[in-house]
Design an enzyme around this catalytic site. Structure first.
Site, PDB file in Angstrom:
ATOM      1  CG  ASP A  14      -2.071  -0.928   1.131  1.00 30.16           C
ATOM      2  OD1 ASP A  14      -2.375  -1.389   0.003  1.00 30.16           O
ATOM      3  OD2 ASP A  14      -2.701  -1.219   2.174  1.00 30.16           O
ATOM      4  N   GLY A  40      -3.614  -5.289   1.987  1.00 33.42           N
ATOM      5  CA  GLY A  40      -4.379  -6.369   1.339  1.00 33.42           C
ATOM      6  C   GLY A  40      -5.293  -6.947   2.399  1.00 33.42           C
ATOM      7  CB  ALA A  43      -1.696  -9.577   4.121  1.00 33.68           C
ATOM      8  CG  ASN A 184     -18.294  -2.065   4.325  1.00 35.43           C
ATOM      9  OD1 ASN A 184     -19.109  -2.247   3.403  1.00 35.43           O
ATOM     10  ND2 ASN A 184     -17.162  -1.433   4.127  1.00 35.43           N
ATOM     11  CB  THR A 220     -19.007  -3.883  10.237  1.00 32.90           C
ATOM     12  OG1 THR A 220     -18.521  -3.689   8.903  1.00 32.90           O
ATOM     13  CG2 THR A 220     -18.585  -5.264  10.731  1.00 32.90           C
ATOM     14  CG  ASP A 252      -8.952  -5.854   6.487  1.00 32.19           C
ATOM     15  OD1 ASP A 252      -9.935  -6.425   5.984  1.00 32.19           O
ATOM     16  OD2 ASP A 252      -8.170  -5.125   5.835  1.00 32.19           O
ATOM     17  CB  THR A 282      -7.642  -1.411  14.646  1.00 28.18           C
ATOM     18  OG1 THR A 282      -7.267  -2.717  15.093  1.00 28.18           O
ATOM     19  CG2 THR A 282      -7.087  -1.182  13.250  1.00 28.18           C
ATOM     20  N   GLY A 287      -2.075   3.424  10.548  1.00 26.58           N
ATOM     21  CA  GLY A 287      -1.641   2.239   9.816  1.00 26.58           C
ATOM     22  C   GLY A 287      -2.672   1.136   9.896  1.00 26.58           C
TER      23      GLY A 287
HETATM   24  N1  LIG Z   1     -14.645   5.330  14.535  1.00 26.30           N
HETATM   25  C1  LIG Z   1     -14.790   4.146  15.135  1.00 26.30           C
HETATM   26  N2  LIG Z   1     -14.845   4.052  16.494  1.00 26.30           N
HETATM   27  C2  LIG Z   1     -14.999   2.863  17.112  1.00 26.30           C
HETATM   28  N3  LIG Z   1     -15.114   1.683  16.459  1.00 26.30           N
HETATM   29  C3  LIG Z   1     -15.089   1.693  15.111  1.00 26.30           C
HETATM   30  C4  LIG Z   1     -14.918   2.918  14.370  1.00 26.30           C
HETATM   31  N4  LIG Z   1     -14.923   2.612  13.046  1.00 26.30           N
HETATM   32  C5  LIG Z   1     -15.083   1.264  12.979  1.00 26.30           C
HETATM   33  N5  LIG Z   1     -15.196   0.709  14.209  1.00 26.30           N
HETATM   34  C6  LIG Z   1     -15.395  -0.713  14.541  1.00 26.30           C
HETATM   35  O1  LIG Z   1     -14.910  -1.503  13.476  1.00 26.30           O
HETATM   36  C7  LIG Z   1     -15.936  -2.295  12.902  1.00 26.30           C
HETATM   37  C8  LIG Z   1     -15.724  -2.396  11.409  1.00 26.30           C
HETATM   38  O2  LIG Z   1     -15.672  -1.110  10.841  1.00 26.30           O
HETATM   39  P1  LIG Z   1     -16.276  -0.786   9.393  1.00 26.30           P
HETATM   40  O3  LIG Z   1     -15.897   0.610   9.033  1.00 26.30           O
HETATM   41  O4  LIG Z   1     -17.734  -1.115   9.380  1.00 26.30           O
HETATM   42  O5  LIG Z   1     -15.502  -1.829   8.455  1.00 26.30           O
HETATM   43  P2  LIG Z   1     -14.728  -1.568   7.064  1.00 26.30           P
HETATM   44  O6  LIG Z   1     -13.347  -1.174   7.456  1.00 26.30           O
HETATM   45  O7  LIG Z   1     -14.791  -2.890   6.394  1.00 26.30           O
HETATM   46  O8  LIG Z   1     -15.474  -0.479   6.340  1.00 26.30           O
HETATM   47  C9  LIG Z   1     -17.248  -1.604  13.301  1.00 26.30           C
HETATM   48  O9  LIG Z   1     -18.310  -2.540  13.383  1.00 26.30           O
HETATM   49  C10 LIG Z   1     -16.888  -1.023  14.671  1.00 26.30           C
HETATM   50  O10 LIG Z   1     -17.053  -1.982  15.711  1.00 26.30           O
HETATM   51 MG   LIG Z   2     -16.111   1.529   6.922  1.00 27.21          MG
END
Ligand SMILES: Nc1ncnc2c1ncn2[C@@H]1O[C@H](COP(=O)(O)OP(=O)(O)O)[C@@H](O)[C@H]1O
Ligand SMILES: [Mg+2]
Length: 300
Positions: A14, A40, A43, A184, A220, A252, A282, A287
């Protein structure tokens, strides 16, 4: 003895450019900053599960180039077994991400080696699959290879989690072979052909998807949380209130967290509760793979 997670999927190099706005056609726009990282979906999910402390095996392809070396080193650093990642002639897959100050993102993906994964690569993992409890797949390798892998994993008795992302049409027969499908809100809208923007729409949508696919599902919803359908009963799991810094890898991290918890005998709903904690950590750090928590960090 089935004690392993096998992730069959993508590895990407990336490149994230921090830019103030998108360049006009014909314009050369200086970027404020460039960052490189291992990515990815495949990974990333493998690394999250491995950082939590379960045995994770990656199946995929990278090129015989410096980017390939970098990705294998990164995965290994976090304990992912890479014996089944083949070096191929195609260049290593890449993600090119333009990130703007307001948080909006314009990204391109170079498929490269990720699209060189063959049925033979899946066949070579047969012994591994016999020892695998959970197979995790995404949609960043050729669709027909994913279908082949789903069929094989099913035949060999593995539990199958499909992260149906990026969204694309998948034949119903293959969806039905999966045990758990995770999407999502954007992907859920694609599969449902209807808006999924909040808890209410997700609850409605997940019931109809569960009926159509006959699987357990998770939708999600970013910082709004997630909706889980397990054995037909639907639960909403709000996200943790945290100061998000960068949300790449949230999904991920969530899937890696589910993998860890399922391997430890938890129900899907409990696994998603644990995964919600992983993602919360995360998003508070920069990152993707580097920002994903180790087990003791989740517990704290
Ligand atoms: N700003 C945030 N604060 C707290 N938790 C988050 C936040 N963004 C995402 N999450 C957590 O991560 C999960 C996955 O995020 P999401 O954005 O839906 O996935 P993707 O990265 O696939 O778009 C969510 O269900 C939530 O629990
Ligand atoms: Mg999202």
């Amino acid at each position: 003895m089935r004690d392993k997670i096998t992730v069959i999927g993508s590895l990407n190099y990336d490149i994230v450019l921090k830019i103030p706005r998108l360049p006009e056609c014909g314009e050369t726009l200086p970027a404020d900053e460039a960052a490189f990282s291992a990515g990815g979906k495949g990974a990333n999910q493998a690394v999250q599960a491995s950082k939590l402390g379960v045995p994770v095996y990656m199946v995929g392809c990278v090129g015989r180039d410096a980017h390939g070396d970098y990705l294998l080193e990164a995965a290994q650093k976090y304990g992912v077994n890479i014996e089944h990642v083949r070096r191929c002639e195609e260049p290593t897959g890449m993600g090119l991400i333009n990130a703007m100050e307001d948080g909006s993102v314009f990204a391109c993906i170079v498929r490269g080696a990720n699209f060189a994964v063959t049925k033979e690569d899946i066949d070579r993992a047969e012994e591994l699959l016999k020892e695998t409890y959970l197979v995790i797949l995404q949609m960043e390798i050729p669709q027909e290879i994913n279908e082949y892998a789903i069929e094989k994993a099913k035949k060999l008795g593995c539990k199958i989690l499909l992260n149906a992302a990026p969204a694309a049409e998948i034949p119903l027969d293959y969806l039905k072979m999966c045990d758990i499908i995770v999407v999502n809100e954007v992907e859920a809208s694609f599969y449902l052909k209807a808006d999924v923007k909040n808890e209410e729409e997700a609850r409605k949508g997940i019931v109809s998807l569960a009926k159509a696919y006959g699987t357990d599902l998770v939708i999600t919803l970013g910082k709004a949380g997630a909706v889980v359908s397990e054995g037909g009963s639907v639960t909403f799991l709000p996200s943790h209130q945290v100061e998000a810094i960068e949300t790449t890898g949230a999904g991920d991290s969530f899937i890696g967290g589910i993998g860890y918890a399922l391997l430890n005998g938890q129900s899907l709903t409990n696994a998603c509760e644990f995964a919600t904690c992983c993602s919360a950590v995360t998003v508070c750090r920069l990152g993707a793979q580097d920002s994903m928590p180790f087990l003791d960090e989740v517990k704290r």
